[in-house]
Every structure is written in C-alpha cells, then in structure tokens.
Design a protein around this motif. Sequence first.
Motif, PDB file in Angstrom:
ATOM      1  N   LEU A   1       0.825  -1.231   0.000  1.00 44.02           N
ATOM      2  CA  LEU A   1      -0.111   0.028   0.247  1.00 44.02           C
ATOM      3  C   LEU A   1       0.734   1.317   0.263  1.00 44.02           C
TER       4      LEU A   1
ATOM      5  N   TRP B   1       4.067   1.678  -1.104  1.00 40.99           N
ATOM      6  CA  TRP B   1       4.550   1.801  -2.369  1.00 40.99           C
ATOM      7  C   TRP B   1       3.734   2.182  -3.436  1.00 40.99           C
ATOM      8  N   THR B   2       2.500   1.611  -3.225  1.00 41.40           N
ATOM      9  CA  THR B   2       1.428   2.227  -4.389  1.00 41.40           C
ATOM     10  C   THR B   2       0.978   3.831  -4.228  1.00 41.40           C
ATOM     11  N   TRP B   3       0.752   4.253  -2.915  1.00 43.06           N
ATOM     12  CA  TRP B   3       0.607   5.447  -2.606  1.00 43.06           C
ATOM     13  C   TRP B   3       1.826   6.501  -3.040  1.00 43.06           C
TER      14      TRP B   3
ATOM     15  N   ASP C   1       3.768   5.807  -5.618  1.00 46.99           N
ATOM     16  CA  ASP C   1       3.594   5.992  -6.913  1.00 46.99           C
ATOM     17  C   ASP C   1       2.385   6.909  -7.266  1.00 46.99           C
ATOM     18  N   VAL C   2       1.508   7.064  -6.448  1.00 49.32           N
ATOM     19  CA  VAL C   2       0.299   7.907  -7.037  1.00 49.32           C
ATOM     20  C   VAL C   2       0.783   9.234  -6.677  1.00 49.32           C
TER      21      VAL C   2
ATOM     22  N   LYS D   1       0.055   7.954 -10.922  1.00 52.70           N
ATOM     23  CA  LYS D   1      -0.495   6.647 -11.464  1.00 52.70           C
ATOM     24  C   LYS D   1      -0.217   5.621 -10.483  1.00 52.70           C
ATOM     25  N   PRO D   2      -1.034   4.465 -10.233  1.00 56.41           N
ATOM     26  CA  PRO D   2      -0.610   3.510  -9.252  1.00 56.41           C
ATOM     27  C   PRO D   2      -0.127   2.307 -10.232  1.00 56.41           C
ATOM     28  N   SER D   3       1.229   1.919 -10.121  1.00 49.62           N
ATOM     29  CA  SER D   3       1.870   1.089 -11.004  1.00 49.62           C
ATOM     30  C   SER D   3       1.636  -0.409 -10.473  1.00 49.62           C
TER      31      SER D   3
ATOM     32  N   ALA E   1       3.723  -2.234  -7.370  1.00 44.56           N
ATOM     33  CA  ALA E   1       2.834  -2.874  -6.219  1.00 44.56           C
ATOM     34  C   ALA E   1       3.446  -4.294  -5.987  1.00 44.56           C
TER      35      ALA E   1
ATOM     36  N   TRP F   1      11.862   2.107  -2.108  1.00 44.77           N
ATOM     37  CA  TRP F   1      11.380   2.838  -3.119  1.00 44.77           C
ATOM     38  C   TRP F   1      12.177   4.164  -3.338  1.00 44.77           C
TER      39      TRP F   1
END
Length: 490
Positions: free
Chosen positions: A282, A284-286, A288-289, A294-296, A300, A335
């Motif tokens: 979660l 890592w995704t945040w 990216d956003v 964009k969520p990659s 993820a 990250w």
Amino acid sequence: MATASPDQVPLAYQVGTAAVPIWLNKGDNAWQMIAATLVGLQSVPGLVILYGSIVKKKWAVNSAFMALYAFAAVVICWVTWAYKMSFGQQLLPFWGKAGPALGQKFLLGWATLPKTAQYHSNGDLETAMIQPFYPMATMVWFQCVFAAITLILLAGALLGRMNIKAWMMFVPLWLTFSYTVGAFSLWGGGFLFHWGVMDYSGGYVIHLSSGIAGFTAAYWVGPRLKADRERFPPNNVLMTLAGAGLLWMGWAGFNGGDPYSANIDSSMAVLNTNICAATSLLVWTWLDVIFFNKPSVIGAVQGMITGLVCITPGAGLVQGWAAIVMGVLSGSVPWFTMMIVHKRSKLLQKVDDTLGVFHTHAVAGLLGGILTGVFAEPELCNLFLPVTNSRGGVYGGSGGKQVLKQIAGGFFIIGWNMVITTIICLAIKLLVPLRMPDNELLIGDDAVHGEEAYALWGDGEKYDSTKHMYELKTVDTPLPNSSNGTTQVV
C-alpha cells in the motif's frame, strides 16, 4: 465391530516402531513438509512465471529457464555436499564440513543441527541443540528449497544477457562458496549464530546475500543491449501478478516453517508476514500515485516483495504493530533508493541490475535485519533464539547492543558475497564468456534456446531474420514514450 489388536495394525501406523519412532511428532512433520512445499512453489512455478512474464517478450523463455535450471541444480548439489556444509559439523567458525545427505541411516534419523547448542561463558549449557520432532529427511528438504530460491532471486539481476553456460557453472559454485557460509554462520551454529545475530528466516542468509551477489555479478556480466535497457516492458502483467501471488502466499511456509515446529511462534510469524507485506504494498502504491500520478501494478509487486523481505529476519520476533512500522519503512525506503537514489548514482546507473534485486532484496533485507534489532520482543525472542534474554533496542537492556550486532552481521554477509561472487565470476570468465554475444542479444530466446514464448506468426517455423528487423533497427535508437515500469527504471 471389533477393535484391531496392535499386532493387526500395519507397522507404518504403530507408534514406537521404526516407521513411527517415539520422537516423531506427526503434526510438526506434516507442517514442515507443507512449509517446504510452499517455499518450493514460490520458486517453481512462482518465480518461473514471474520472471518469464516480467521481462521483454524475447527473453521470456530464457528468464524462466534460468530459474527452473537453478532449482534443479541446487537440489542435487544440496544433497550431495552442500547441506552438511550449511548445517553439519563445523569446519571453520563460518563453515561446515562437506558431505552427502543421501544415506537411509542419516535421513531417517532424528533431525539435529549438531553445532547449535549454546553455552554460557563458564561452559554451562544455555540452550540445548536444535532437535525438531521429525526425521532428517524433512530438515534436508526444507533447507534445500531455501537454498534454491536464493539462487533464483539472485538471477533476477542477470536476466536478459547472461550466458546460459556461465549460469550453469555459477549456480553450484555460488551455492558452495557463498550460500553455505551465510547459512552455517547464522543458522547452522556458526559464529554469528552463537553471537546472537537475529535472522529468523533469511533476511540476511537469503535476501541480503542474493541482492548483493546479484548486483556484484551484474557488474561483472555487463549490461543488456542499449535498446533493452531503454525499453524492457513486461510481456504479460497478469502472469506477473500470478507469479507474485504464489510468492506472497508461499511466504507462509517461508517464515512459518522456521521455528521447525507447528507452534505459537509459527502462527505469529505467518500473521506478521502478511501484515508487513500488505502495508508495504500500500505504501509503495501511494508513493507512486503521489509522485507519478499513477498506481503502477509492477510497483505494487515490488512493494509486496520488499515487505515480505523486510519482515523475514524478524517475522516471529516482533509484535504486530512493529510489523506495520516495518511495512511502512519497507514500502518507502527501497522505493526511495530505486526511484530517487538510483537515478542520481553513477554506480547504480552503470550496473545493469535487471529487476532491481539490489533494492528489493539487499536494501530491504538489511533494513529488516536492523529493524529486527530494534523491535525484537523479549518473550518472542525466548521462544526461538539460542541466546537467552535477547531483545530489541526499544526494550532497553542489551537491546542497543543487538542493533550493533545486526549491523555487523549484515556487513559480514555483504563483504563475503562481494568478494566471493567476484572471484567466481572471474574464474568462470576464464572458461566461457559471462555475457551472451551481441548477435544472440539482438534476437533473444530464439537464438539462445531455439524456442519462443509466444508463436505469434505460426508454430514450428524456422527462424527468419526479417521477423526481427524491428529489433535490429532500434538497437541504438531510443524509442519515444518508452515504458516507465520497474524494470525500465533499473
């Protein structure tokens, strides 16, 4: 219906017989074999699928086969000489004596790790030798799948250009001279084990070593073609997710099997593993956003992996809240090193680490080892560790020293792997090239194996160079709007 008398029950089910000795705990034995199978499934088919799908289409077969070959080669080397080098009698403070693990008498005997008895400075016994309630055959196989996945993780740094013949030589050499040293030192009764360095399930033995060795080997092998480094999109993101799912679920055996028993600490380890992995994914995704809008999906997957790696050295040693903290850090620190530091470091840019194994395994593994030294809970430590009264830094007492021990243990693994991996690569280079020739790199699987993952223009056709003219034309020409996926970044 009359009850069968003991002499009417088949020998295989009678307690106290050769088939069911009094020391055998059927529950522990069953769980340990299941855990070993789960770890094996992480490699075959887990990482075989992940590697075959996360790379460019022309390298799908080669990448998957590197993983499959490594698994098979490790199994034979392990039972022939490497198991006893990792868990047998001591040869040196960091290395065991080589020997086969193939005889019936050895494999059916009560499992023991003979050098794991811990003694006080005055010679009194502090903690008895590790002796789980199942046969040695179970222990040999359980440890084998850990050794195999380490080589496969290492391969992630070398995909898309390493000479397959060089890889076939590299696997047994690295297993023998690098993996066995880390395993004996930290798990088999070596000097780091008795000093009290914590590595519950392989944060150092497996992940730090594979990350450092992979990065070092990538330096000596050399980079992919310029066109491949600039554009290396996954050929099948959905299959990448399938491989990642097998990796995540298989981690229940990876961390849950290391108490060598189906006990309460095993349950704690499995729960903490999932908590940390989910948190890390979660975070890592945040990130990216927030930074890339964009969520990659590939990002993820990387976040999931760093969470699993980070919790591994402390899975059964930390509390649930600490697993969340470790997940936040494992989702952000790797990250940062991958997305920010990597782009600004000339060394990291020079070394072509295909899947970013340095970040996902070396950075996350070392981070997890240090955080274990910070958060290890005293009561949980007493359930598992040979050194009594061990604790993390936040619990005071000897906790401060534990952090320093964790750092020192990590530096030993880093130094050993850098030196030995370098020696192995240079030795292999005397016999065969480490890197494929450029003509094979231009074509990929069809040139190396005579096989392709996707027969998009027909089945069974001979190689036709006109089908690859697009590749030939773009070798030295950057493509517009190239992929910015994880493998692209590194």
